[in-house]
Write a protein that holds these residues in place. Sequence first.
Motif, PDB file in Angstrom:
ATOM      1  N   VAL A  91     125.017  77.008 -16.476  1.00 14.73           N
ATOM      2  CA  VAL A  91     125.078  78.098 -15.494  1.00 14.73           C
ATOM      3  C   VAL A  91     124.400  77.705 -14.191  1.00 14.73           C
ATOM      4  O   VAL A  91     124.759  78.227 -13.122  1.00 14.73           O
ATOM      5  CB  VAL A  91     124.461  79.402 -16.054  1.00 14.73           C
ATOM      6  CG1 VAL A  91     125.200  79.850 -17.303  1.00 14.73           C
ATOM      7  CG2 VAL A  91     122.967  79.258 -16.333  1.00 14.73           C
ATOM      8  N   TRP A 130     126.051  82.290 -20.414  1.00 16.26           N
ATOM      9  CA  TRP A 130     125.194  83.356 -19.900  1.00 16.26           C
ATOM     10  C   TRP A 130     124.657  84.215 -21.044  1.00 16.26           C
ATOM     11  O   TRP A 130     123.501  84.656 -21.010  1.00 16.26           O
ATOM     12  CB  TRP A 130     125.960  84.222 -18.901  1.00 16.26           C
ATOM     13  CG  TRP A 130     125.979  83.669 -17.511  1.00 16.26           C
ATOM     14  CD1 TRP A 130     127.059  83.233 -16.796  1.00 16.26           C
ATOM     15  CD2 TRP A 130     124.849  83.494 -16.654  1.00 16.26           C
ATOM     16  NE1 TRP A 130     126.675  82.788 -15.549  1.00 16.26           N
ATOM     17  CE2 TRP A 130     125.316  82.937 -15.438  1.00 16.26           C
ATOM     18  CE3 TRP A 130     123.490  83.731 -16.797  1.00 16.26           C
ATOM     19  CZ2 TRP A 130     124.474  82.645 -14.368  1.00 16.26           C
ATOM     20  CZ3 TRP A 130     122.625  83.428 -15.737  1.00 16.26           C
ATOM     21  CH2 TRP A 130     123.123  82.888 -14.540  1.00 16.26           C
ATOM     22  N   ALA A 140     117.467  80.649 -14.343  1.00 15.08           N
ATOM     23  CA  ALA A 140     118.857  81.076 -14.208  1.00 15.08           C
ATOM     24  C   ALA A 140     118.976  82.589 -14.238  1.00 15.08           C
ATOM     25  O   ALA A 140     119.685  83.188 -13.428  1.00 15.08           O
ATOM     26  CB  ALA A 140     119.697  80.461 -15.327  1.00 15.08           C
ATOM     27  N   LEU A 141     118.276  83.248 -15.159  1.00 20.79           N
ATOM     28  CA  LEU A 141     118.421  84.699 -15.290  1.00 20.79           C
ATOM     29  C   LEU A 141     117.883  85.432 -14.075  1.00 20.79           C
ATOM     30  O   LEU A 141     118.450  86.451 -13.667  1.00 20.79           O
ATOM     31  CB  LEU A 141     117.720  85.189 -16.562  1.00 20.79           C
ATOM     32  CG  LEU A 141     117.972  86.660 -16.923  1.00 20.79           C
ATOM     33  CD1 LEU A 141     119.470  86.947 -17.053  1.00 20.79           C
ATOM     34  CD2 LEU A 141     117.249  87.035 -18.211  1.00 20.79           C
ATOM     35  N   ALA A 175     120.812  85.584 -11.717  1.00 19.53           N
ATOM     36  CA  ALA A 175     122.134  85.760 -12.317  1.00 19.53           C
ATOM     37  C   ALA A 175     123.053  86.718 -11.586  1.00 19.53           C
ATOM     38  O   ALA A 175     124.262  86.498 -11.489  1.00 19.53           O
ATOM     39  CB  ALA A 175     121.977  86.206 -13.771  1.00 19.53           C
ATOM     40  N   VAL A 202     125.650  88.675 -15.310  1.00 21.93           N
ATOM     41  CA  VAL A 202     125.135  89.247 -16.559  1.00 21.93           C
ATOM     42  C   VAL A 202     125.312  90.763 -16.596  1.00 21.93           C
ATOM     43  O   VAL A 202     124.592  91.467 -17.303  1.00 21.93           O
ATOM     44  CB  VAL A 202     123.640  88.876 -16.771  1.00 21.93           C
ATOM     45  CG1 VAL A 202     123.483  87.374 -16.959  1.00 21.93           C
ATOM     46  CG2 VAL A 202     122.784  89.366 -15.607  1.00 21.93           C
ATOM     47  N   ALA A 236     116.586  90.145 -12.783  1.00 17.54           N
ATOM     48  CA  ALA A 236     117.937  90.135 -13.349  1.00 17.54           C
ATOM     49  C   ALA A 236     118.597  91.497 -13.174  1.00 17.54           C
ATOM     50  O   ALA A 236     119.768  91.599 -12.785  1.00 17.54           O
ATOM     51  CB  ALA A 236     117.891  89.753 -14.828  1.00 17.54           C
TER      52      ALA A 236
END
Length: 364
Positions: free
Chosen positions: A11, A22, A41-42, A45, A49, A81
């Motif tokens: 990702v 994801w 990454a989160l 995102a 997501v 997130a």
Amino acid sequence: MRRIDSAAEAVLRYRRPDPSCWETVVEAVCEGSPSWDASAALVQAGRAVAGQADRIAGSLAELLRFFVPTSGHTVQVHAFALAGLGDVRALPALRQLKAHALPFGRLHAHTLAALPAAELLPVARTMLGQVPVNYHASTFMLELLALWGPAAAPAVPEVVRILETPYAYDALRVLGRIGPAAAGTADRLAAYATGRDPRTGRNHPRRAAWAHWKVTGDPALALDVCGAAVTSGSGSHGLPFLADLGPLAAAHADTVRGLMESPGGWTRVAAAHAYWRITGDPEPAVPVLLAAVDPDWDGQPALPVQEAVLRLGEIGAPAAVAAPLLRGILAAEKRLGHPFAGRRILADGLYVRTLAEALARIDP
């Protein structure tokens, strides 16, 4: 852990990874076993997501039941997130995080800008009111306030205080973005624009003069200060502000056009944009902007590639020659190679949005 690391790498590196990647990242963070890359990454995102929002919110609610300062990073990951989805369930966590010196980056301000300004302004004002001023919190919050623009007006007192710190340049931008609601700062802005304020630095006058115009509606000071910069050989420092002034800067059109042949890439792009904004004539500007769009650009900030794409999009249909190139760049699988994984998705996402919006204007 290898499965989590592989999913996080996918990702972070690719624009269109398999959705299961994801899902793995979200599962790892919510279950309390993330890698550093999964957390990075989160945080970035966004809409990727959206289908996992309830799970992230539920996990965050559990974390907040036992919140302690040492859990701040994990709470931040969950909160950002949700914020990237515009989900107000992020707000309680963001309010609790306000007292902690977190390593915010400017790009992350775009994540919080999707949330209601009124709900986060108290947090921003508290951070900006800290003594001594915290570098990370201040630059992040000033970027956020600039993105909110007029909605950030209640924070004017705190922004004015920043004028007395090393971060005055960012504060000037915020006051200009807020506009007429910051009219009470006009004298302070004029002092920075003319050099009367002893704290005036080399780059302050143009931005301060521009901000003075934005808050007062009087373009005289901006035309004088920014016009002088363009004619003095430091054109790149005044061009963006003359572009904003548009036809009001008509007296400088010939000088601006000459700067389109500058040896500096940023100056050429800024001059092309300014010339179009001042004259309304896209013909000389489009080739200059198009030449700056490198299809192999990896995100290196020294090159004005994204800026050129943005300006081509603003020109719209007369820049139709750029459409095939922009489509090809947008179709690429790999993300920009931003040096920090914690900002790679954000940097690439901003570029992708710039490309998509430019194409929508150029060839609807």
